[in-house]
Design a protein around this motif. Sequence first.
Motif, PDB file in Angstrom:
ATOM      1  N   THR A  13       0.928  -1.099   0.165  1.00 32.04           N
ATOM      2  CA  THR A  13       0.103   0.063  -0.144  1.00 32.04           C
ATOM      3  C   THR A  13       0.953   1.123  -0.042  1.00 32.04           C
ATOM      4  O   THR A  13       0.416   2.371   0.363  1.00 32.04           O
ATOM      5  CB  THR A  13      -1.054   0.160   1.105  1.00 32.04           C
ATOM      6  OG1 THR A  13      -0.080  -0.156   2.494  1.00 32.04           O
ATOM      7  CG2 THR A  13      -1.925  -1.041   1.142  1.00 32.04           C
ATOM      8  N   VAL A  29      -0.673   5.024  -0.996  1.00 31.99           N
ATOM      9  CA  VAL A  29      -2.079   5.064  -0.791  1.00 31.99           C
ATOM     10  C   VAL A  29      -2.751   5.574   0.416  1.00 31.99           C
ATOM     11  O   VAL A  29      -2.056   5.441   1.538  1.00 31.99           O
ATOM     12  CB  VAL A  29      -2.569   3.367  -0.639  1.00 31.99           C
ATOM     13  CG1 VAL A  29      -4.065   3.377  -0.544  1.00 31.99           C
ATOM     14  CG2 VAL A  29      -2.146   2.657  -2.013  1.00 31.99           C
ATOM     15  N   PHE A  30      -3.293   6.599   0.097  1.00 29.88           N
ATOM     16  CA  PHE A  30      -3.967   7.442   0.977  1.00 29.88           C
ATOM     17  C   PHE A  30      -4.690   6.694   2.116  1.00 29.88           C
ATOM     18  O   PHE A  30      -5.248   5.624   1.903  1.00 29.88           O
ATOM     19  CB  PHE A  30      -5.133   8.302   0.510  1.00 29.88           C
ATOM     20  CG  PHE A  30      -6.125   9.024   1.346  1.00 29.88           C
ATOM     21  CD1 PHE A  30      -5.630  10.097   1.934  1.00 29.88           C
ATOM     22  CD2 PHE A  30      -7.330   8.497   1.806  1.00 29.88           C
ATOM     23  CE1 PHE A  30      -6.268  11.057   2.828  1.00 29.88           C
ATOM     24  CE2 PHE A  30      -8.215   9.263   2.712  1.00 29.88           C
ATOM     25  CZ  PHE A  30      -7.499  10.604   3.146  1.00 29.88           C
ATOM     26  N   GLN A  31      -4.230   7.110   3.507  1.00 30.67           N
ATOM     27  CA  GLN A  31      -4.739   6.450   4.739  1.00 30.67           C
ATOM     28  C   GLN A  31      -4.191   5.060   5.070  1.00 30.67           C
ATOM     29  O   GLN A  31      -3.929   4.907   6.220  1.00 30.67           O
ATOM     30  CB  GLN A  31      -6.173   6.312   4.823  1.00 30.67           C
ATOM     31  CG  GLN A  31      -6.979   7.775   4.817  1.00 30.67           C
ATOM     32  CD  GLN A  31      -6.696   8.332   6.296  1.00 30.67           C
ATOM     33  OE1 GLN A  31      -6.801   7.579   7.371  1.00 30.67           O
ATOM     34  NE2 GLN A  31      -6.395   9.639   6.367  1.00 30.67           N
ATOM     35  N   GLU A  61      -1.000   3.516   3.914  1.00 30.95           N
ATOM     36  CA  GLU A  61       0.340   3.400   3.702  1.00 30.95           C
ATOM     37  C   GLU A  61       1.460   3.534   4.868  1.00 30.95           C
ATOM     38  O   GLU A  61       2.537   3.289   4.793  1.00 30.95           O
ATOM     39  CB  GLU A  61       0.691   4.396   2.587  1.00 30.95           C
ATOM     40  CG  GLU A  61       0.857   6.007   3.046  1.00 30.95           C
ATOM     41  CD  GLU A  61       1.239   6.848   1.981  1.00 30.95           C
ATOM     42  OE1 GLU A  61       1.767   6.364   1.052  1.00 30.95           O
ATOM     43  OE2 GLU A  61       1.189   8.048   2.129  1.00 30.95           O
ATOM     44  N   PHE A 105     -12.976   8.050   4.211  1.00 26.52           N
ATOM     45  CA  PHE A 105     -11.689   7.918   3.854  1.00 26.52           C
ATOM     46  C   PHE A 105     -11.367   6.464   3.312  1.00 26.52           C
ATOM     47  O   PHE A 105     -10.408   6.251   2.536  1.00 26.52           O
ATOM     48  CB  PHE A 105     -10.876   7.814   5.171  1.00 26.52           C
ATOM     49  CG  PHE A 105     -10.708   9.310   5.651  1.00 26.52           C
ATOM     50  CD1 PHE A 105     -10.978  10.554   5.026  1.00 26.52           C
ATOM     51  CD2 PHE A 105      -9.987   9.730   6.699  1.00 26.52           C
ATOM     52  CE1 PHE A 105     -10.771  11.790   5.545  1.00 26.52           C
ATOM     53  CE2 PHE A 105      -9.780  10.799   7.354  1.00 26.52           C
ATOM     54  CZ  PHE A 105     -10.111  11.874   6.767  1.00 26.52           C
ATOM     55  N   LEU A 148     -11.823   6.544  -0.631  1.00 28.83           N
ATOM     56  CA  LEU A 148     -10.608   7.041  -1.111  1.00 28.83           C
ATOM     57  C   LEU A 148      -9.687   6.094  -1.259  1.00 28.83           C
ATOM     58  O   LEU A 148      -8.988   5.802  -2.137  1.00 28.83           O
ATOM     59  CB  LEU A 148     -10.289   8.515  -0.395  1.00 28.83           C
ATOM     60  CG  LEU A 148     -11.172   9.510  -0.626  1.00 28.83           C
ATOM     61  CD1 LEU A 148     -10.657  10.767  -0.093  1.00 28.83           C
ATOM     62  CD2 LEU A 148     -11.550   9.756  -2.290  1.00 28.83           C
ATOM     63  N   ALA A 149      -9.357   5.368   0.048  1.00 31.86           N
ATOM     64  CA  ALA A 149      -8.441   4.401   0.041  1.00 31.86           C
ATOM     65  C   ALA A 149      -8.746   3.053  -0.914  1.00 31.86           C
ATOM     66  O   ALA A 149      -7.605   2.590  -1.639  1.00 31.86           O
ATOM     67  CB  ALA A 149      -8.140   3.711   1.479  1.00 31.86           C
ATOM     68  N   SER A 159      -7.904   4.133  -4.596  1.00 32.27           N
ATOM     69  CA  SER A 159      -6.517   4.281  -4.741  1.00 32.27           C
ATOM     70  C   SER A 159      -5.862   3.028  -5.141  1.00 32.27           C
ATOM     71  O   SER A 159      -4.829   2.762  -5.981  1.00 32.27           O
ATOM     72  CB  SER A 159      -5.753   5.081  -3.563  1.00 32.27           C
ATOM     73  OG  SER A 159      -6.059   6.305  -3.256  1.00 32.27           O
ATOM     74  N   LEU A 173       0.622  10.331  -8.467  1.00 29.89           N
ATOM     75  CA  LEU A 173       1.429  10.662  -7.325  1.00 29.89           C
ATOM     76  C   LEU A 173       2.650  11.427  -7.582  1.00 29.89           C
ATOM     77  O   LEU A 173       2.894  12.354  -6.815  1.00 29.89           O
ATOM     78  CB  LEU A 173       2.025   9.317  -6.646  1.00 29.89           C
ATOM     79  CG  LEU A 173       1.006   8.432  -5.910  1.00 29.89           C
ATOM     80  CD1 LEU A 173       1.623   7.172  -5.213  1.00 29.89           C
ATOM     81  CD2 LEU A 173       0.652   9.288  -4.805  1.00 29.89           C
ATOM     82  N   MET A 211       3.907  14.573  -0.968  1.00 27.88           N
ATOM     83  CA  MET A 211       2.502  14.091  -0.347  1.00 27.88           C
ATOM     84  C   MET A 211       2.793  12.730   0.198  1.00 27.88           C
ATOM     85  O   MET A 211       3.945  11.975  -0.385  1.00 27.88           O
ATOM     86  CB  MET A 211       1.399  14.155  -1.277  1.00 27.88           C
ATOM     87  CG  MET A 211       1.656  13.185  -2.442  1.00 27.88           C
ATOM     88  SD  MET A 211       0.210  13.349  -3.401  1.00 27.88           S
ATOM     89  CE  MET A 211      -1.253  12.511  -2.577  1.00 27.88           C
ATOM     90  N   GLY A 212       2.107  12.475   1.369  1.00 25.31           N
ATOM     91  CA  GLY A 212       2.342  10.952   1.815  1.00 25.31           C
ATOM     92  C   GLY A 212       3.701  10.899   2.747  1.00 25.31           C
ATOM     93  O   GLY A 212       4.391  11.614   3.060  1.00 25.31           O
TER      94      GLY A 212
END
Length: 221
Positions: free
Chosen positions: A28, A31-33, A35, A183, A186-187, A190, A205, A211-212
């Motif tokens: 992951t 990946v939003f949330q 990772e 959330f 979105l995950a 993604s 990305l 980001m992230g």
Amino acid sequence: RGAGREFDLHTIPQDDPATYRMMQEADTIGVFQIESRAQQATLPRMKPTTFYDLCIEVAIIRPGPIVGGMVHPYINRRHGREPVDYIHPSFEPVLKRTLGVPLFQEQVLQMAMIIADFTGSEAEELRRAISFNRSKERMNKVMAKLRAAMQKKEVDPEVQDRIEKSICSFALYGFPESHAISFALLAYVSVWLKVHRPAEFYTALLNNQPMGFYSPATLVK
């Protein structure tokens, strides 16, 4: 883009086995949330197979559930290693979907309304007290009211302690179920893109750095 390649948030296929398989393998990065290292350590243990599993995954790796000791009981109950415990029998309708673990802010408010006969306005007072920007004075005031109400109803002292611990854990970072659902969507999207449209996923990305958790070099590798 291109023939058969255009998707938006609402047309991504649901319940895609390959998407959940990638989560279960903790692949992951980016990946939003889900990772972070903590999430990557939990995903193979949780083994999400449905969208609501992912909602719980998003919400459970938070300061409140971690400090409140909720992570291990949930995973053990999920895999049948320990029985589901609802703290108090009257909480079963509220806590059934999270296997007896008070994970969402809405559940905590419902618990107070059931066990202490809190009114809607008193529950709102509790919600404000356990929000992230709460004051210690406000929290102490509402907890004193909760304890007095539970004592009046002759709730077992051990149950009172467990309820109080759950609520105080939420004061560290109470997570509403509605946020977890948003959330998790979105995950999921993604990860679906990472599985089925990796070129577009990584291009997006890299075009939006920084980001992230990870550097462009890590993402490319």
